[in-house]
Design an enzyme around this catalytic site. Sequence first.
Site, PDB file in Angstrom:
ATOM      1  CG  HIS A  80      -1.692  -1.373   1.266  1.00 25.71           C
ATOM      2  ND1 HIS A  80      -2.635  -1.795   0.353  1.00 25.71           N
ATOM      3  CD2 HIS A  80      -1.524  -2.401   2.136  1.00 25.71           C
ATOM      4  CE1 HIS A  80      -3.040  -3.024   0.670  1.00 25.71           C
ATOM      5  NE2 HIS A  80      -2.367  -3.416   1.740  1.00 25.71           N
ATOM      6  CD  GLU A 118      -1.976  -3.928   5.015  1.00 24.94           C
ATOM      7  OE1 GLU A 118      -1.378  -4.873   4.461  1.00 24.94           O
ATOM      8  OE2 GLU A 118      -3.144  -3.612   4.744  1.00 24.94           O
ATOM      9  CG  HIS A 173       0.712  -6.961   2.200  1.00 24.84           C
ATOM     10  ND1 HIS A 173      -0.205  -6.089   1.669  1.00 24.84           N
ATOM     11  CD2 HIS A 173       1.648  -7.130   1.242  1.00 24.84           C
ATOM     12  CE1 HIS A 173       0.149  -5.749   0.447  1.00 24.84           C
ATOM     13  NE2 HIS A 173       1.286  -6.374   0.172  1.00 24.84           N
ATOM     14  CD  GLU A 249      -1.779 -10.331   4.302  1.00 29.81           C
ATOM     15  OE1 GLU A 249      -1.650  -9.551   5.267  1.00 29.81           O
ATOM     16  OE2 GLU A 249      -2.430 -10.056   3.282  1.00 29.81           O
TER      17      GLU A 249
END
Length: 286
Positions: A80, A118, A173, A249
């Site tokens: 992101h 995040e 992430h 993740e």
Amino acid sequence: MRAKTLPLLTGILLLTACSGGGGTPPSPAAAPTSSPGSATPGPTSSSPPPPPSSSSASPPSTSAVPPVGSGKVVVLDPGHNGGNAAHPGEINRKVPAGRGQTKPCNTTGTSTNAGYPEHAFTFAVAKEIGNALAAKGIKVVYTRQNDSGVGPCVDERARIGNDANADAVVSIHADGSTSPTAHGFHVAYSAPPLNAAQGEPSLKLARTMRDGIRDDGFATSTYIGSAGLSPRNDLGGLNLSTRPSVLVECGNMRNADEAGQMSSAAGRLRYAQAIAKAIEAYLAGS
């Protein structure tokens, strides 16, 4: 990834979006470089030194030993970006995502219930990982240089790894499961593979990453994948990669315990150290 994006953003994609949610999985930086340590003097002795050898052999070379990661290249992809939410037109633009798919350029990512985003977590962890790797002589390339920009799009993130001829590409992430009891990390990789690098090299990277993070005390996911591994066919960054690539993740930002770790500097450093050691282990065996 669940409940990760703002209402105006759709889709999940990889190296720009987290891996929970859409798609059916197939079956089962640089901190100061450590200076070479000073030589430790040997035990003192009152005995006289031995006489010089009469051998004509050349003395040992005093050349510096190359760093452990000399010649290796790692691309770190912090998921992101901080400016994504303010530019919906740009990040909703459809781009190639592999396997004949198109997906939005990027997404906003998720956050803890207290609002820690995040994108800030992934950028901080990626920089810590990069610092650790650079200190070992590994060349580190980042897919983004700050946490205030937009994108880059998923296809561009994959291209950065490909163009760098990376020995490993690792996307960082954190998930956003709406279940507060869901917890644990998982490692996603492209499956079925679309090229040689997505086969055994990526699977080896995924397993080494999983083993390293787990051995550092992190629990594997209770809600995605199996035993910390998640084969995926719908994540654009992995689909488009021609280098060994995985997406980590780190945990569920909606789980109170994991949110607390991710929101603290000490917790982020712990994640970074575990991932960096796993990358080093993979490079040593590749």
